[in-house]
Every structure is written in C-alpha cells, then in structure tokens.
Design a protein around this motif. Structure first.
Motif, PDB file in Angstrom:
ATOM      1  N   LEU A   1       0.871  -1.383  -0.030  1.00  0.00           N
ATOM      2  CA  LEU A   1      -0.042   0.004   0.050  1.00  0.00           C
ATOM      3  C   LEU A   1       0.975   1.291   0.023  1.00  0.00           C
ATOM      4  N   HIS A   2       0.388   2.389  -0.628  1.00  0.00           N
ATOM      5  CA  HIS A   2       1.133   3.724  -0.586  1.00  0.00           C
ATOM      6  C   HIS A   2      -0.087   4.766  -0.419  1.00  0.00           C
ATOM      7  N   GLY A   3       0.458   5.849  -0.163  1.00  0.00           N
ATOM      8  CA  GLY A   3      -0.366   7.015   0.026  1.00  0.00           C
ATOM      9  C   GLY A   3      -1.382   6.834   0.670  1.00  0.00           C
ATOM     10  N   PHE A   4      -2.466   7.645   0.111  1.00  0.00           N
ATOM     11  CA  PHE A   4      -3.851   7.677   0.752  1.00  0.00           C
ATOM     12  C   PHE A   4      -4.425   6.403   1.170  1.00  0.00           C
ATOM     13  N   ALA A   5      -4.018   5.437   0.407  1.00  0.00           N
ATOM     14  CA  ALA A   5      -4.612   4.127   0.771  1.00  0.00           C
ATOM     15  C   ALA A   5      -3.978   3.363   2.046  1.00  0.00           C
ATOM     16  N   LYS A   6      -2.698   3.910   1.984  1.00  0.00           N
ATOM     17  CA  LYS A   6      -2.126   3.278   3.278  1.00  0.00           C
ATOM     18  C   LYS A   6      -2.604   3.878   4.520  1.00  0.00           C
ATOM     19  N   ALA A   7      -2.688   5.325   4.510  1.00  0.00           N
ATOM     20  CA  ALA A   7      -2.928   5.946   5.496  1.00  0.00           C
ATOM     21  C   ALA A   7      -4.525   5.437   5.879  1.00  0.00           C
ATOM     22  N   ARG A   8      -5.311   5.307   4.979  1.00  0.00           N
ATOM     23  CA  ARG A   8      -6.700   4.831   5.333  1.00  0.00           C
ATOM     24  C   ARG A   8      -6.646   3.453   5.805  1.00  0.00           C
ATOM     25  N   LYS A   9      -5.785   2.556   5.679  1.00  0.00           N
ATOM     26  CA  LYS A   9      -5.869   1.180   6.073  1.00  0.00           C
ATOM     27  C   LYS A   9      -5.271   1.168   7.476  1.00  0.00           C
ATOM     28  N   ILE A  10      -4.185   1.897   7.871  1.00  0.00           N
ATOM     29  CA  ILE A  10      -3.837   1.789   9.201  1.00  0.00           C
ATOM     30  C   ILE A  10      -4.693   2.808   9.872  1.00  0.00           C
ATOM     31  N   TYR A  11      -5.437   3.812   9.501  1.00  0.00           N
ATOM     32  CA  TYR A  11      -6.191   4.393  10.264  1.00  0.00           C
ATOM     33  C   TYR A  11      -7.576   3.421  10.767  1.00  0.00           C
ATOM     34  N   GLU A  12      -7.848   2.760  10.013  1.00  0.00           N
ATOM     35  CA  GLU A  12      -8.749   1.820  10.176  1.00  0.00           C
ATOM     36  C   GLU A  12      -8.350   0.416  11.057  1.00  0.00           C
TER      37      GLU A  12
ATOM     38  N   SER B   1      -9.577  16.882   2.326  1.00  0.00           N
ATOM     39  CA  SER B   1     -10.570  17.296   3.163  1.00  0.00           C
ATOM     40  C   SER B   1      -9.965  17.350   4.565  1.00  0.00           C
ATOM     41  N   GLY B   2     -10.740  17.745   5.518  1.00  0.00           N
ATOM     42  CA  GLY B   2     -10.304  17.546   6.926  1.00  0.00           C
ATOM     43  C   GLY B   2     -10.378  16.212   7.329  1.00  0.00           C
ATOM     44  N   ALA B   3     -11.327  15.337   7.137  1.00  0.00           N
ATOM     45  CA  ALA B   3     -11.357  14.182   7.623  1.00  0.00           C
ATOM     46  C   ALA B   3     -10.251  13.225   6.967  1.00  0.00           C
ATOM     47  N   GLU B   4      -9.801  13.477   5.735  1.00  0.00           N
ATOM     48  CA  GLU B   4      -8.763  12.961   5.043  1.00  0.00           C
ATOM     49  C   GLU B   4      -7.338  13.427   5.914  1.00  0.00           C
ATOM     50  N   ASN B   5      -7.451  14.617   6.181  1.00  0.00           N
ATOM     51  CA  ASN B   5      -6.052  15.116   6.920  1.00  0.00           C
ATOM     52  C   ASN B   5      -6.191  14.422   8.408  1.00  0.00           C
ATOM     53  N   LEU B   6      -7.048  14.183   8.977  1.00  0.00           N
ATOM     54  CA  LEU B   6      -6.852  13.731  10.163  1.00  0.00           C
ATOM     55  C   LEU B   6      -6.630  12.202  10.078  1.00  0.00           C
ATOM     56  N   GLU B   7      -7.296  11.399   9.147  1.00  0.00           N
ATOM     57  CA  GLU B   7      -6.825   9.992   8.956  1.00  0.00           C
ATOM     58  C   GLU B   7      -5.567   9.825   8.699  1.00  0.00           C
ATOM     59  N   ILE B   8      -4.817  10.768   7.998  1.00  0.00           N
ATOM     60  CA  ILE B   8      -3.396  10.677   7.874  1.00  0.00           C
ATOM     61  C   ILE B   8      -2.612  10.930   8.961  1.00  0.00           C
ATOM     62  N   MET B   9      -2.924  11.887   9.698  1.00  0.00           N
ATOM     63  CA  MET B   9      -2.438  12.375  10.997  1.00  0.00           C
ATOM     64  C   MET B   9      -2.166  11.079  11.978  1.00  0.00           C
ATOM     65  N   ILE B  10      -3.504  10.381  12.219  1.00  0.00           N
ATOM     66  CA  ILE B  10      -3.577   9.388  12.916  1.00  0.00           C
ATOM     67  C   ILE B  10      -2.767   8.059  12.500  1.00  0.00           C
ATOM     68  N   ALA B  11      -2.777   8.058  11.185  1.00  0.00           N
ATOM     69  CA  ALA B  11      -1.920   6.878  10.658  1.00  0.00           C
ATOM     70  C   ALA B  11      -0.507   7.073  10.802  1.00  0.00           C
ATOM     71  N   LEU B  12      -0.072   8.469  10.626  1.00  0.00           N
ATOM     72  CA  LEU B  12       1.234   8.783  10.886  1.00  0.00           C
ATOM     73  C   LEU B  12       1.855   8.368  12.386  1.00  0.00           C
ATOM     74  N   MET B  13       0.940   8.543  13.390  1.00  0.00           N
ATOM     75  CA  MET B  13       1.370   8.366  14.626  1.00  0.00           C
ATOM     76  C   MET B  13       1.293   6.633  15.023  1.00  0.00           C
ATOM     77  N   CYS B  14       0.967   6.053  14.084  1.00  0.00           N
ATOM     78  CA  CYS B  14       0.852   4.577  14.312  1.00  0.00           C
ATOM     79  C   CYS B  14       1.968   3.629  13.650  1.00  0.00           C
ATOM     80  N   MET B  15       3.086   4.560  12.972  1.00  0.00           N
ATOM     81  CA  MET B  15       4.158   3.757  12.086  1.00  0.00           C
ATOM     82  C   MET B  15       5.257   4.504  12.456  1.00  0.00           C
ATOM     83  N   PRO B  16       6.327   3.855  11.684  1.00  0.00           N
ATOM     84  CA  PRO B  16       7.819   4.264  11.781  1.00  0.00           C
ATOM     85  C   PRO B  16       7.783   5.585  11.391  1.00  0.00           C
ATOM     86  N   ILE B  17       8.815   6.641  11.867  1.00  0.00           N
ATOM     87  CA  ILE B  17       8.671   8.156  11.487  1.00  0.00           C
ATOM     88  C   ILE B  17       8.958   8.102   9.939  1.00  0.00           C
ATOM     89  N   GLU B  18      10.379   7.451   9.437  1.00  0.00           N
ATOM     90  CA  GLU B  18      10.634   7.610   8.150  1.00  0.00           C
ATOM     91  C   GLU B  18       9.908   7.202   7.044  1.00  0.00           C
TER      92      GLU B  18
END
Ligand SMILES: Nc1ncnc2c1ncn2[C@@H]1O[C@H](COP(=O)(O)OP(=O)(O)O)[C@@H](O)[C@H]1O
Ligand code: SF4
Lengths: 445, 385, 280
Positions: B6-17, B192-209
């Motif tokens: 997975l990459h990009g938006f799709a990856k963020a969505r998956k980890i958010y979920e 969208s704001g919702a997409e942004n939040l999804e990405i923020m949350i996903a970022l906090m659940c994965m390695p930084i780089e």
C-alpha cells in the motif's frame, strides 16, 4: 440546610473545636479589612504552606477561594454562583469550587462591589492571584480564566509531581527540592516587584518556626487517633484542618492545637472514643459532603467511627531537618515531605509499594480500619481518580472492603444519604466477613 | 492483508482503520513498540533507542466495558477508553508505555495502567506546567531520567550524535506535515479535513521515516488527483481536545463546510514546531516540548494586561485563521476535560474581539448525539453565511 | 414579489406547522406530529394550501425546518429552526433582541443583533425543562395541558421542585400530591423550575433588547409569568407562538428567491409533488 430536621447526636465532638469558627471568621474579615485599608490582598489556591508564609511575610493577606467554595456550599449560596458561572459560558463539568468562585467574581464585577448577600462578608477584589501546580490542573487554569474579570497579575507556583519516584533515596528528590526553592525565589521576586519592597527573611523564619510547631502537634493529635476506640472523629478533623491549612503562621493556631492535643490525649488515656460503642473503624476518602455532614451522625448511631481521612489535608510527619538548609529550603522541604513521607514510611515498615495510593495502604494498616468509604465527586476528578484503584488495592492486599457514595463538593442534589444508609447495612456484613478473613490470613487486625 | 503493497492515501486509510496493523507487523519482524500518550513524550528519544513509537488513543467505537472498575466515569473519556482497550488486549504488541504530565488525568491514569497491564517498561515523565527559566532545567533533568531509564532497560546508550540524527528525521516529517497543511490553504482545499485527520492518526501508528515517505506520496497524489473535496461555502478551523476518529469532521463536512485548519494534538499541535539545533541536543528538545507546543495544559507567565496575555496565548490562532482563510472557529472538547474547558470563555472573547465567529461544541465521546451536534453546526454555519 | 407564494413547514417533535405566505399570511395550519400522524406532514401542507386556495404547483419555494426537516422530500431547502425562529420573530417584533423558545423536546435561546442571529444556546439533551416534561406531569396530575397555566395562577404557596430530572420530578410530584399539597401549588412550582432553567440557559447570551417567548410552552400563561419574574422584565408573545418557525421558513425562502432574482442566478427547486414525508 435550614429546613433540615435536627439530627440526634452520636458523635462525641471535641470541645476545643469551638475555637475554630471565630478563627475562620477572622480570616475572612481580615481579607475584607485589608482591601478596605488598601493593603495587598491575594486570592490564593491552597499551596501547602510554602506560598502562604512568604505572602504573609510580605504583608499580603491571602484568602482562599477553595475554602470559600465549602462556605458557599454549606450556606446554600453556591447554587446561585454556579449558575452565574454557567451563564458566563464555562462548561458545567468543571470543579464545583471554581464554578462557585468564578460566578462570585463575575457577580462582584457586575455589581462593582462585594455582593451584599455574600457569606462571611465575601472576598474583596484581589491585588493578585496565586495559582498552584499541586494536585490538579484546575488550580492554575481557574485563575488564568478569572483574569478575564479581574485584570490583576496571576502567578503560579509550579511543582514536580511527587509520588512517581518510589525510590525514596533517589537523587531526584533533592533535585525536586532545588526546583521548588527556585520556584519560591521567583515568586518572591514577583512579589517584591509588585509591592515595591523587600522580603524580611527573619519574619519568614519566625512564621516557619510557628508552623513547624503546629505541624508537630497536629501530627501527634492524628497519631493518637490510632488508639482503640479512636478518640477523635473525622468530623473534628475537617473542622480542625482549616487553621492547619491556612493559618500555620499564627500563634492562635498553635494555641488551638495545644488545646486539642490536651483534650484528645485525655480521652485516649481514659479510653474514651468519639463513637461509643466503636463497632467499625473507617477510613474516608477524600473530600466530605460539606453540606450534609450531619449524615455522619446516622452512621455513628450504627457504631461507625471515622478514624482517618482526607490524605491531602494531613500535616507532614516530623522529619529531621538538614543542617545548612536555607530558610526557603526548609520551608519547601515540608511541602515536599507531606507528599512523599508515606513512601519513606512504607520503606521503614517494609510495606509493599503502591505509588500514589500508598497513603491509604499505610493508614489502613496503622489505623487498623475495617472499611474504606470512598466519596466520588461529580465535579472533582482529582479527588476521585484514585478511588476505585485504591479500593481495589486495599481489597486485594489487606482484605479491607470499600463502599462508594456518590456526591459532590458543592452540588448537594447528587448526594443521596438514604441510599448510603441503605447500603450501610449490607456493608456491615461485608466488614464482618472481611474481619474474619483477615484473621484467617494472619493480618494484624 | 499487509501494508507492504500500500501507498499514499490508501495506506493511511488502512492504518487508520486498523491502528495496530503496522505495529503488529513490525513486532513480528522483531521490532520493539513503545506506546506513548499525548504529544509530550519526546519521540526523538524513543526512536533514538530504536523503539517504534505508537500513539495510544482509545476509540469512540468501542464500548467501555473493563476500565470502569479501575477509573471513575467522570474523568476524560478518551483516557477511559484507552485504558479499556489496553485491558482488552488491543495494544498487546506494546513493550512499554510512556506518558507525561500533560494533564492531571494522565498523571494518574499512567499508574493505573502500570498496575493493570504490567508491561516490561513503564515510564512517567514529570513535566512542569509553567514555562520559566528554571522549568527548563527541571524538565531537562526529567528527560535525562527518561533517557536513563530506557538505557537501563535496553542496556544500550543513546549518544548525542544519534539524538541529533533523530531530530533531523523528526523535523523532516514535521516539514512534510506543514507542506500537507498548505494544500488546504487553497480554495477549494486539495484535501478534506477528514482525510487530513486520517493521515495524522496513521502517521502516529507507524515508523517515522516510513510515515514521511507516505506523506510525500500523499502530497503528490493530492496535487495530481482531479477529485478533491470540491467547492463549499464555509472554511472552518477546529480547536480543542484530541479527536480519535474522523466522524466529527465527517459530520461537519457532510454540510456546506470544509475543515481547513486545526489546533488539536492529532494535528498541528503535534507537528508544527521543529526542534531547534542546539549544542546539547537535549536543550532543543526541552524547549520544543515544554514551550513550543501550544496546548492549554501549559501556563504561560502572565503579561501585564489581559489583552496582551490573550494575544500571547492565542495570537497564533489569528495567524492560522488568516493564512488558511478561515471563516469561523469550532471550539470543541470532550466533556470532563478541564484544561480545555477553562479556556473556552477567554477564547470566545478573543475571537469576538478579532471579529471571527466561534462556537463551542461539547461532546461526550460517543456519536449517539450526532444529530444534535449536527443541528448546532448547521445553525452555526447559517450564522456565518 | 407580487403573486409569488412561499411555504414554510416546521416539523417539531409534537406539532407540525405550515405557513403559506404571499404579501401576508395566506394559510396557516398547526397539526400534530403525534404518533399516528408522523408521516402526514404532506396532509398538514395540503390543509394550508386549501386555506390559501392554491395548488401546490403554485408555490414558488418551500423551506422546511424543525427536527423533522430532513425528512420533507418536497422541500426545496432545509434551514435550522434557529435561523427560522429568529426570522419569524423579527417579522412580528422588529425590535427583538433575544428569543427564548421552549418546544416539545428542546429549549433554546437565540440572540439577535442587526436583524441577524449572532449566537444561540440549546438544551436538547434531556426532556427536563421542555414541553414534554410539562405534558408528562400534566398526565400524572390528571390535568389538561391547556389548563396548567390558568391553574398555576391560583397558587398560594408554590412548592419547590428540587429535581432536575423528569423521572425524579415525577416522583416528587406524586409524593407531594399524596401529602395533600394543592395541585396549583405544585404546577406553579414546576413552572418556576422550568422557567429557572430556561432563564439560566438564556443568560449565557447576555440578554439584550426585547425578549420574545415562542414555542408551544409560551401558550402557557403560568410559564410566561414565571419567566418574566426571572427576567425581571416583560416578555413578548406572538398571537400564535407556535408559528414563528414556519413563518421564518417561508420568509427566508422568499428572501432566497429575491436574492437569486437580483443576482440573476437560477435557484434550484424540487418537482412540485406532495409525497409522503417520513418524519421518524
Ligand atoms: N394550548 C397549550 N397550552 C399550554 N401548553 C401547550 C399548549 N399547546 C402546546 N403546549 C406545549 O407546547 C409543547 C409543544 O411545543 P412545540 O413548540 O410545538 O414543540 P415542537 O416544535 O417540538 O413540536 C407541548 O409539549 C406542550 O407542553
Ligand atoms: S483531552 Fe483533556 S483530560 Fe483528556 S487527556 Fe487531553 S488534556 Fe487530558
């Protein structure tokens, strides 16, 4: 409440407690007088003595809005002030004391003078406000928010969180003390700039000496309560804690605790209890229902004696002072000590360690309590947060059962005394059962 | 399913979920996961010790069934939910857990967590509430304690060079997040704001780089995709307590409004400030975490007048509103949050003064009352229009 | 706007109200939203159209408001009851500064300045302090809801109701009845409690200008009196306090059409067919 029927008395109250009320009245009157005479007045959070003595030595008269919360709650005025606070747009789940006081302040601001119906003569407009980092976030957010009404300087004395290093010998404690001393030094600078004068450290030391004597006596009084039957009920503790909290600099406070000591000692020697017969010994956490204190009479009627309570309000136990300490070090060491003394005690007695609920563990053993009454408060997260956890620990470790009662420090509609009394009967069975269990497991009581 | 493809938006969505997904994969590879709470435990030190940081958040969708025996119900529901999820084993991939004295509830909850979960590593970072010279010294001492505790636990020392390297890695991610936020300065926003939040949350659940790579992919995707969130009448900024799900923002964006900016700790508060390069890297870390994160948990020395104080406490929000062309502010908080609660009247007064409509929305960390919240937001949008 | 017709429909929890407006009110109907009528919003509309003597096709714009507004398939636009009440009130009372609306399931306060809503507060979390609460108690007391107001004015010693929760208050009322306290004293006490709640809620708005009291509960003279005593000033009541929401909806629709015509933009309207409105 005025319309409440007179409850029959079953608690043998201390005579010496009668000295307290005039002292409290004096405290409030002094605040108003100071403002009228143009002397500096502070609205101050309880700061566990360190700020008080410094302020007194600078000629500041502090008054304590948290205490005023209890006053307004017991006179029924709190409802009105809280409604004003709500109308000002503050959320309703905030601390009941703060809502009371914010409402009071908004009302005073609107009237341009102390509200004529304010209990105990009210609290005049402050020269500055002193917040505290100890105990909860409310105690600095509250004054920060009040600046919207009274645009006076707001200072906060910060503090380390004490209880999180269970190693009493760790270097961190000395480091924390140094930090606290610096906090006091900054506060003194603030006062000196604000008031345009220098602090008199000799006066600080005089007050401190008085305070240390107060601590000693007040501590010894509470030690006497370990006797069976316990000679002094929690109700007297709650009356007597006020001077020990707010007036330790005062010779009158010292005199008070002398008299209380004599009375409690005499009772102990004669084997007189605060409740007769003492069927159950109870520990109370944390803040009592100020508006319904008479309800304890009903429990006393059943033989319930409340022997220890309110960990946040007890004096520090005696400690040997480090020679070479500066006055400020010595002063702040007490404030620190009152918060970590229980860890040292646990080490000395070889008790297991339970972090911030250590107090209750230590006390349950030392005072040999049969039951633990927790009072969960709708509007005080801090005094409520640990209660289920502490209850779990006491049950698991010491086979001491607990009973919770729901209430609030200000909003008396939440508290249902009838329900508690109904539960009390079942709880007695539980206490009896656990008494047997403790015996079986070889615990001391 | 794994995240590898997975990459990009799709990856963020998956980890958010499935927040623990990446963490479980990494654990299976032998990596160590360190849970943390809030935005205050310095992540540079955690990654410097080769832990993968994982932000514990709780979930609005999980009924609280276990935690009530240890925590009263009148405290922060996000904290109750977090402990509840932990007690149910939802974070069983974590090796340790770190909290800081962000707020009083956190100070207390971490000890209950420790008692109930007994992870191999626990640490609480004591942290001043006030920002003044000696607070920095004090905080530094506590961060050194934290570092030492991790060193003692892992048996490995963390040196200066490594901390400096970590600072660069984290600052790079922060820069990318700011770049992502720039996409919402546009009208209509590219995200969208919702997409942004999804990405923020996903970022906090994965390695930084790995998160930074994902951010770069997302920025590219957002710039090149044709179907952004579309035209709407109102641009809102959201302030307040953390959001652990996108439903509130989704509800707002189902109406005639975009959430284009935020001041929450699963958003700008967490990422905005960089760590400055200092000769002792710990000094930069101390400064950033103690004074650069703008959260109401911090008491800033009061200035000479209330007006000035408001400017110094809230001025950054005015800048946000200007740069993101914001029409109105939604102040929101979960019930039982004290630090946010006390802030509301002063904030409302501030926004009134600078002429921006603001409304306070309090919710109980359940979507049960969504219809009522929606009604309020609709009325607010009509006021702004 | 000669010859143009605008409809406002306000679907509340208990009542559905419709206004047909064209240079004055042409049709005005209030019907129950009640259990058996829940899906009959279109029928109330038909009644109103009959009053106005026009077919539905003649209506230029339809605005729906109230809690059931999303479920009106024949409306051209949905607008919240906050905006609609304010607009309706301004039509009747151009100097209104504050609106206090107590309906069947919620209570709200609206602040108006320069003919616009500037702020609002709402209590929609529980039944206490709403018309529903009064209905429940009326039933317990065996009193018709319409008689509550006049009865309460006869009270000599109004009781103090300490509970803020509907269920507990009901228990309290039952026990007061059994103590032989006169019904009118109990009702007056209830009015006092609800008015106090509404007053505290509205105080958040810093009450200014003329205060207008709307919603079904404004029909209750006892409530009007209790609210006035809390406010320390008179409140204004429309001849038909139920109708302000629907009135505002019709007028806001009119303004939208006017604005569109001025700017030359087309305004979207639905096909004019009165389909069944599923409200709940
Ligand atoms: N004639 C009346 N006298 C007294 N109260 C009334 C009368 N008619 C309606 N009510 C009150 O008004 C409430 C309904 O108000 P309304 O504004 O129509 O609510 P909603 O908009 O939610 O349907 C009822 O619950 C009742 O308490
Ligand atoms: S939302 Fe508030 S109470 Fe909850 S963790 Fe954050 S600051 Fe603490």
């Amino acid at each position: 409440m005025a319309d409440k029927e007179k409850t029959k008395k079953f608690i043998n109250r201390l005579k010496s407690r009668n000295i307290v009320r005039p002292m409290v009245n004096k405290m409030y009157a002094e605040g108003v007088t100071a403002a009228n005479e143009g002397r500096p007045l502070a609205w101050s959070m309880v700061n566990w003595w360190e700020g008080d003595i410094v302020m007194r030595a600078m000629g500041v008269t502090p008054v304590y809005p948290e205490n005023y919360g209890t006053v307004c709650a017991s006179t029924g005025m709190a409802q009105k002030y809280q409604a004003i606070c709500d109308a000002e747009g503050f959320p309703t789940h905030l601390c009941g004391y703060s809502r009371n006081h914010i409402g009071y302040a908004a009302e005073m601001k609107k009237l341009g003078k102390i509200p004529p119906d304010a209990p105990l003569g009210g609290m005049a407009e402050p020269t500055f406000m002193l917040g505290s980092g100890i105990a909860c976030d409310t105690r600095f957010k509250w004054f920060q928010a009040l600046r919207q009404y009274y645009d006076v300087p707001v200072w906060t004395i910060d503090t380390p969180s004490y209880d999180h290093t269970e190693d009493i010998d760790s270097d961190i404690h000395e480091h924390n003390i140094r930090h606290k001393v610096k906090e006091l030094e900054r506060f003194i600078e603030f006062l000196e700039n604000l008031l345009g004068k220098k602090i008199d450290m000799d006066l600080v030391e005089d007050y401190l000496e008085n305070q240390e004597k107060v601590f000693q006596l007040w501590w010894e009084i509470n030690e006497l309560r370990k006797a069976k039957p316990c000679p002094m009920h929690s109700r007297d503790f709650w009356t007597l804690m006020v001077p020990g909290y707010y007036m330790t600099y005062d010779k009158d406070a010292l005199n008070l605790y002398h008299q209380v000591y004599e009375e409690v000692k005499a009772r102990t020697d004669a084997g007189i209890g605060a409740v007769t017969p003492e069927k159950y010994r109870l520990m109370f956490a944390e803040l009592p229902p100020w508006h319904s204190l008479d309800f304890f009479e009903k429990l006393a009627e059943r033989g319930w004696n409340f022997v220890v309570e309110s960990q946040g309000y007890h004096p520090p136990e005696p400690m040997s002072l480090k020679t070479g300490d500066s006055v400020l070090e010595r002063l702040t060491r007490w404030t620190y000590w009152v918060n970590v003394g229980h860890i040292r005690k646990a080490k000395e007695k070889n008790y297991p360690l339970f972090g911030p609920v250590q107090y209750y563990y230590n006390w349950a053993r030392e005072y040999q309590v049969d039951g633990f009454i927790t009072h969960s408060l709708l509007s005080c997260r801090t005094a409520t947060f640990w209660l289920p956890h502490a209850a779990n620990i006491l049950k698991e470790e010491l086979l001491v059962p607990s009973m919770n009662m729901e209430g609030d420090i200000v909003d008396f509609t939440v508290f249902d005394p009838d329900l508690v009394l109904k539960n009390a009967e079942a709880f007695e069975e539980s206490m009896d059962y656990h008494r047997g269990e403790r015996k079986r497991k070889g615990l001391e009581w | 399913m794994t995240t590898a493809s997975l990459h990009g938006f799709a990856k963020a969505r998956k980890i958010y979920e499935d927040r623990g997904l990446r963490a479980r994969e990494l654990k299976a590879e032998g990596k160590k996961i360190m849970g943390y709470y809030c935005s205050y435990p310095p992540l540079e030190l955690i990654t410097g010790m080769d832990f993968v940081p994982f932000r514990v958040q709780g979930s609005i969708n999980e009924a609280i069934t276990k935690a009530d025996s240890s925590i009263p119900t009148i405290v922060c529901p996000i904290i109750r939910s977090s402990l509840d999820m932990a007690m149910k084993g939802k974070y069983d991939f974590m090796e340790g857990f770190v909290t800081a004295h962000s707020c009083d509830c956190q100070e207390k909850f971490c000890r209950i967590w420790e008692h109930e979960l007994k992870l191999p590593f626990h640490h609480y970072i004591d942290m001043p509430h006030v920002v003044r010279e000696n607070s920095f010294e004090q905080f530094k001492e506590k961060l050194i304690m934290f570092q030492k505790a991790m060193e003692a636990y892992t048996g490995r020392a963390l040196d200066r060079e490594r901390i400096q390297q970590e600072i660069r890695v984290h600052n790079r991610q922060r820069a990318l997040v700011r770049k992502l936020y720039d996409l919402r300065k546009e009208n209509p926003p590219l995200l969208s704001g919702a997409e942004n939040l999804e990405i923020m949350i996903a970022l906090m659940c994965m390695p930084i780089e790995e998160g930074s790579i994902m951010l770069e992919e997302i920025i590219q995707e957002a710039l090149s995709r044709g179907n952004g969130p579309g035209e709407k009448d109102t641009r809102l900024m959201l302030w307040g307590s953390p959001l652990t799900e996108t439903n509130l923002i989704q509800m707002i964006e189902s109406l005639n409004a975009h959430v284009v900016m935020d001041d929450i700790c699963v958003g700008t508060r967490h990422y905005w400030a960089d760590v400055e390069a200092t000769s002792d890297p710990m000094d930069g870390i101390v400064k950033r975490y103690l004074s650069e994160i703008k959260c109401p948990r911090t008491f800033r020395e009061s200035s000479s007048t209330f007006e000035e104080e408001m400017e110094s406490r809230f001025g950054y929000l005015k800048d946000f509103a200007r740069d993101w062309h914001v029409d109105g502010i939604l102040l929101q908080s979960v019930k039982y949050c004290d630090t946010h609660g006390y802030e509301v009247p002063a904030l409302k007064a501030y926004f009134e003064k600078i002429g921006l409509p603001a409304m306070y929305l309090e919710h109980e960390y359940t979507m049960a009352a969504e219809a009522q919240l929606k009604n309020r937001v609709e009325a607010f949008l009509e006021i702004i229009a | 706007m000669k010859g143009k017709y605008f409809a406002g429909i306000d679907i509340g929890s208990t009542m559905t109200k419709v206004i047909i407006y064209s240079e004055g009110i042409r049709g005005q109907v209030i019907g129950p939203t009640g259990p058996e009528h829940r899906h009959l919003a279109n029928i109330v509309m038909e009644d109103a159209l009959a009053q106005a003597r026009i077919p539905f096709e003649a209506v230029d714009y339809v605005v729906a408001t109230g809690y059931g507004r999303i479920n009106v398939p024949f409306a051209d636009k949905q607008i919240t009851e906050i905006s609609c009440h304010a607009r309706g009130v301004l039509h009747f009372f151009p100097n209104a500064g504050t609106v206090i609306d107590i309906g069947g399931q919620d209570a709200k306060g609206i602040k108006i300045a320069n003919n616009r809503v500037v702020d609002f507060v709402m209590n929609d979390k529980c039944a206490a302090g709403t018309g529903r609460f009064l209905e429940v108690i009326a039933e317990t007391l065996g009193v018709n809801i319409k008689d509550m107001g006049p009865l309460s004015l006869k009270a000599r010693n109004k009781v103090k109701i300490s509970s803020i929760c509907t269920i507990f208050a009901e228990q309290e009322v039952v026990s007061q009845l059994s103590e032989g306290i006169p019904v009118e004293d109990i009702i007056a006490g209830l009015h006092e409690a609800i008015a106090g709640r509404a007053f505290r809620m509205a105080s958040k708005l810093k009450i200014e200008g003329d205060v207008v009291f709307t919603g079904g509960v404004a029909k209750n003279t006892g409530m009007v009196k209790a609210l006035e005593s809390h406010l320390g000033r008179p409140v204004y009541i429309c001849r038909e306090p139920l109708i302000t929401g629907a009135m505002g909806a019709a007028l806001l629709g009119k303004e939208l059409v006017e604005k569109a015509m001025e700017s030359g933009k087309a305004i979207k309207i639905k096909e004019r067919k009165l389909t069944t409105a599923r409200v709940f």
